[in-house]
Design a protein around this motif. Structure first.
Motif, PDB file in Angstrom:
ATOM      1  N   ILE A  40     -12.695 -48.811 -28.209  1.00 52.04           N
ATOM      2  CA  ILE A  40     -14.103 -49.150 -28.461  1.00 52.04           C
ATOM      3  C   ILE A  40     -15.074 -48.347 -27.613  1.00 52.04           C
ATOM      4  CG2 ILE A  40     -13.593 -51.439 -29.379  1.00 52.04           C
ATOM      5  CD1 ILE A  40     -14.643 -52.611 -26.763  1.00 52.04           C
ATOM      6  N   VAL A  41     -14.623 -47.835 -26.466  1.00 56.77           N
ATOM      7  CA  VAL A  41     -15.500 -47.049 -25.588  1.00 56.77           C
ATOM      8  C   VAL A  41     -14.667 -45.971 -24.920  1.00 56.77           C
ATOM      9  CG1 VAL A  41     -17.001 -47.110 -23.552  1.00 56.77           C
ATOM     10  CG2 VAL A  41     -16.936 -49.070 -25.077  1.00 56.77           C
ATOM     11  N   ILE A  42     -15.254 -44.786 -24.763  1.00 60.50           N
ATOM     12  CA  ILE A  42     -14.624 -43.745 -23.953  1.00 60.50           C
ATOM     13  C   ILE A  42     -15.613 -43.308 -22.885  1.00 60.50           C
ATOM     14  CG2 ILE A  42     -13.039 -42.905 -25.723  1.00 60.50           C
ATOM     15  CD1 ILE A  42     -14.975 -40.586 -26.184  1.00 60.50           C
ATOM     16  N   SER A  43     -15.103 -42.812 -21.768  1.00 57.98           N
ATOM     17  CA  SER A  43     -15.977 -42.358 -20.687  1.00 57.98           C
ATOM     18  C   SER A  43     -16.661 -41.054 -21.090  1.00 57.98           C
ATOM     19  CB  SER A  43     -15.187 -42.171 -19.395  1.00 57.98           C
ATOM     20  OG  SER A  43     -14.218 -41.166 -19.560  1.00 57.98           O
ATOM     21  N   ASP A  44     -17.737 -40.731 -20.384  1.00 58.87           N
ATOM     22  CA  ASP A  44     -18.502 -39.523 -20.688  1.00 58.87           C
ATOM     23  C   ASP A  44     -17.660 -38.252 -20.608  1.00 58.87           C
ATOM     24  OD1 ASP A  44     -20.795 -40.950 -21.182  1.00 58.87           O
ATOM     25  OD2 ASP A  44     -21.564 -40.738 -19.142  1.00 58.87           O
ATOM     26  N   ASP A  45     -16.686 -38.242 -19.720  1.00 59.67           N
ATOM     27  CA  ASP A  45     -15.868 -37.038 -19.560  1.00 59.67           C
ATOM     28  C   ASP A  45     -14.540 -37.127 -20.333  1.00 59.67           C
ATOM     29  OD1 ASP A  45     -14.576 -38.932 -18.073  1.00 59.67           O
ATOM     30  OD2 ASP A  45     -14.677 -37.849 -16.178  1.00 59.67           O
ATOM     31  N   ASN A  46     -14.438 -38.128 -21.218  1.00 59.93           N
ATOM     32  CA  ASN A  46     -13.238 -38.342 -22.035  1.00 59.93           C
ATOM     33  C   ASN A  46     -11.983 -38.561 -21.192  1.00 59.93           C
ATOM     34  OD1 ASN A  46     -14.571 -38.192 -24.502  1.00 59.93           O
ATOM     35  ND2 ASN A  46     -14.394 -35.969 -24.543  1.00 59.93           N
ATOM     36  N   ASP A  47     -12.148 -38.989 -19.948  1.00 58.65           N
ATOM     37  CA  ASP A  47     -11.024 -39.194 -19.053  1.00 58.65           C
ATOM     38  C   ASP A  47     -10.334 -40.544 -19.286  1.00 58.65           C
ATOM     39  OD1 ASP A  47     -10.545 -40.080 -15.686  1.00 58.65           O
ATOM     40  OD2 ASP A  47      -9.365 -38.567 -16.752  1.00 58.65           O
ATOM     41  N   GLN A  48     -11.114 -41.553 -19.703  1.00 61.38           N
ATOM     42  CA  GLN A  48     -10.532 -42.865 -19.925  1.00 61.38           C
ATOM     43  C   GLN A  48     -11.146 -43.532 -21.144  1.00 61.38           C
ATOM     44  OE1 GLN A  48     -11.274 -45.620 -16.723  1.00 61.38           O
ATOM     45  NE2 GLN A  48     -13.202 -44.655 -16.222  1.00 61.38           N
ATOM     46  N   ALA A  49     -10.383 -44.465 -21.706  1.00 59.49           N
ATOM     47  CA  ALA A  49     -10.827 -45.182 -22.893  1.00 59.49           C
ATOM     48  C   ALA A  49     -10.541 -46.662 -22.724  1.00 59.49           C
ATOM     49  CB  ALA A  49     -10.099 -44.645 -24.120  1.00 59.49           C
ATOM     50  N   LEU A  50     -11.411 -47.494 -23.274  1.00 57.99           N
ATOM     51  CA  LEU A  50     -11.225 -48.933 -23.254  1.00 57.99           C
ATOM     52  C   LEU A  50     -10.688 -49.348 -24.615  1.00 57.99           C
ATOM     53  CD1 LEU A  50     -13.510 -51.546 -21.708  1.00 57.99           C
ATOM     54  CD2 LEU A  50     -12.761 -51.863 -24.048  1.00 57.99           C
ATOM     55  N   GLY A  51      -9.542 -50.050 -24.609  1.00 55.94           N
ATOM     56  CA  GLY A  51      -8.900 -50.443 -25.858  1.00 55.94           C
ATOM     57  C   GLY A  51      -8.652 -51.930 -25.956  1.00 55.94           C
ATOM     58  N   LEU A  52      -8.649 -52.422 -27.205  1.00 64.29           N
ATOM     59  CA  LEU A  52      -8.382 -53.819 -27.504  1.00 64.29           C
ATOM     60  C   LEU A  52      -7.118 -53.920 -28.347  1.00 64.29           C
ATOM     61  CD1 LEU A  52     -11.983 -54.922 -28.563  1.00 64.29           C
ATOM     62  CD2 LEU A  52     -10.903 -55.182 -26.328  1.00 64.29           C
ATOM     63  N   LYS A  53      -6.326 -54.915 -28.055  1.00 64.66           N
ATOM     64  CA  LYS A  53      -5.061 -55.151 -28.754  1.00 64.66           C
ATOM     65  C   LYS A  53      -5.318 -55.598 -30.190  1.00 64.66           C
ATOM     66  CE  LYS A  53      -2.564 -59.057 -28.016  1.00 64.66           C
ATOM     67  NZ  LYS A  53      -1.689 -59.983 -27.288  1.00 64.66           N
ATOM     68  N   MET A  86      -9.142 -39.375 -27.588  1.00 66.21           N
ATOM     69  CA  MET A  86      -9.305 -40.596 -28.340  1.00 66.21           C
ATOM     70  C   MET A  86     -10.772 -40.747 -28.743  1.00 66.21           C
ATOM     71  SD  MET A  86      -6.769 -43.428 -26.700  1.00 66.21           S
ATOM     72  CE  MET A  86      -6.564 -42.963 -24.997  1.00 66.21           C
ATOM     73  N   LYS A  87     -10.977 -41.526 -29.806  1.00 64.84           N
ATOM     74  CA  LYS A  87     -12.327 -41.705 -30.311  1.00 64.84           C
ATOM     75  C   LYS A  87     -12.603 -43.187 -30.574  1.00 64.84           C
ATOM     76  CE  LYS A  87     -11.137 -38.114 -33.199  1.00 64.84           C
ATOM     77  NZ  LYS A  87     -11.065 -37.528 -34.501  1.00 64.84           N
ATOM     78  N   PRO A  88     -13.821 -43.643 -30.271  1.00 64.59           N
ATOM     79  CA  PRO A  88     -14.176 -45.029 -30.577  1.00 64.59           C
ATOM     80  C   PRO A  88     -14.065 -45.294 -32.081  1.00 64.59           C
ATOM     81  CG  PRO A  88     -15.794 -44.066 -29.101  1.00 64.59           C
ATOM     82  CD  PRO A  88     -14.898 -42.949 -29.559  1.00 64.59           C
ATOM     83  N   GLY A  89     -13.550 -46.468 -32.407  1.00 66.33           N
ATOM     84  CA  GLY A  89     -13.396 -46.850 -33.808  1.00 66.33           C
ATOM     85  C   GLY A  89     -12.042 -46.480 -34.376  1.00 66.33           C
ATOM     86  N   TYR A  90     -11.277 -45.701 -33.630  1.00 68.54           N
ATOM     87  CA  TYR A  90      -9.953 -45.283 -34.100  1.00 68.54           C
ATOM     88  C   TYR A  90      -8.876 -46.180 -33.513  1.00 68.54           C
ATOM     89  CZ  TYR A  90     -11.647 -41.121 -36.423  1.00 68.54           C
ATOM     90  OH  TYR A  90     -12.279 -40.273 -37.291  1.00 68.54           O
ATOM     91  N   ILE A  91      -7.790 -46.284 -34.246  1.00 70.47           N
ATOM     92  CA  ILE A  91      -6.648 -47.100 -33.843  1.00 70.47           C
ATOM     93  C   ILE A  91      -5.501 -46.169 -33.475  1.00 70.47           C
ATOM     94  CG2 ILE A  91      -4.971 -48.820 -34.616  1.00 70.47           C
ATOM     95  CD1 ILE A  91      -7.178 -49.711 -36.655  1.00 70.47           C
ATOM     96  N   TYR A  92      -4.902 -46.433 -32.317  1.00 68.02           N
ATOM     97  CA  TYR A  92      -3.790 -45.630 -31.812  1.00 68.02           C
ATOM     98  C   TYR A  92      -2.620 -46.545 -31.486  1.00 68.02           C
ATOM     99  CZ  TYR A  92      -7.405 -42.110 -31.218  1.00 68.02           C
ATOM    100  OH  TYR A  92      -8.432 -41.235 -31.441  1.00 68.02           O
ATOM    101  N   LYS A  93      -1.428 -46.022 -31.540  1.00 68.30           N
ATOM    102  CA  LYS A  93      -0.246 -46.751 -31.069  1.00 68.30           C
ATOM    103  C   LYS A  93      -0.103 -46.435 -29.588  1.00 68.30           C
ATOM    104  CE  LYS A  93       2.840 -48.512 -33.447  1.00 68.30           C
ATOM    105  NZ  LYS A  93       3.839 -48.950 -34.341  1.00 68.30           N
ATOM    106  N   LEU A  94      -0.250 -47.477 -28.743  1.00 69.09           N
ATOM    107  CA  LEU A  94      -0.235 -47.321 -27.289  1.00 69.09           C
ATOM    108  C   LEU A  94       0.547 -48.469 -26.655  1.00 69.09           C
ATOM    109  CD1 LEU A  94      -4.053 -46.621 -26.864  1.00 69.09           C
ATOM    110  CD2 LEU A  94      -2.245 -44.945 -26.539  1.00 69.09           C
ATOM    111  N   ASN A  95       1.003 -48.273 -25.441  1.00 66.19           N
ATOM    112  CA  ASN A  95       1.625 -49.350 -24.682  1.00 66.19           C
ATOM    113  C   ASN A  95       0.532 -50.260 -24.134  1.00 66.19           C
ATOM    114  OD1 ASN A  95       4.415 -48.865 -24.869  1.00 66.19           O
ATOM    115  ND2 ASN A  95       4.248 -47.203 -23.399  1.00 66.19           N
ATOM    116  N   PHE A  96       0.560 -51.529 -24.555  1.00 67.56           N
ATOM    117  CA  PHE A  96      -0.427 -52.512 -24.103  1.00 67.56           C
ATOM    118  C   PHE A  96       0.307 -53.568 -23.292  1.00 67.56           C
ATOM    119  CE2 PHE A  96      -3.713 -55.678 -24.192  1.00 67.56           C
ATOM    120  CZ  PHE A  96      -4.887 -54.953 -24.371  1.00 67.56           C
ATOM    121  N   PRO A  97      -0.131 -53.835 -22.047  1.00 67.80           N
ATOM    122  CA  PRO A  97       0.578 -54.775 -21.163  1.00 67.80           C
ATOM    123  C   PRO A  97       0.618 -56.199 -21.724  1.00 67.80           C
ATOM    124  CG  PRO A  97      -1.146 -53.600 -19.975  1.00 67.80           C
ATOM    125  CD  PRO A  97      -1.312 -53.267 -21.419  1.00 67.80           C
TER     126      PRO A  97
END
Length: 103
Positions: free
Chosen positions: A27-40, A1-12
């Protein structure tokens, strides 16, 4: 995933158990690309949502808003890329998110 991109994901859901597959802005991904922070992303306008105004490559089919008061961490999930925000809209969302969360 990349910051600024929109994905279809399951959001609680906020009020109940479960989730909905919906557009999510990363909006943010970890340094090792292991996790990403997303906004609905939602079609409903409210005080805690930033309208998407200038993003022809977003892939969104209706007027949409990014909810800044709630976020979700995503770890190596199945995803479908929808599009991306313009630099202008992405900067507006990130600035509003940082201001709301006092970062």
């Amino acid at each position: 995933m990349k910051p600024g991109y929109i994905y279809k994901l399951n959001f609680p859901y906020e009020e109940r158990q479960g989730a909905k597959k919906r557009p999510v802005l990363i909006i943010v991904i970890s340094d090792d690309n292991d996790q990403a922070l997303g906004l609905k992303i939602t079609g409903t306008e409210r005080y805690n949502r930033i309208p998407i105004k200038n993003s022809p490559d977003s892939g969104l089919v209706k007027d949409s808003h990014v909810q800044i008061d709630r976020y979700q961490l995503f770890y190596n999930v199945q995803k479908t890329e929808i599009g991306r925000l313009s630099a202008y809209d992405f900067k507006r969302v990130v600035n509003a998110f940082q201001e709301f969360h006092d970062l």
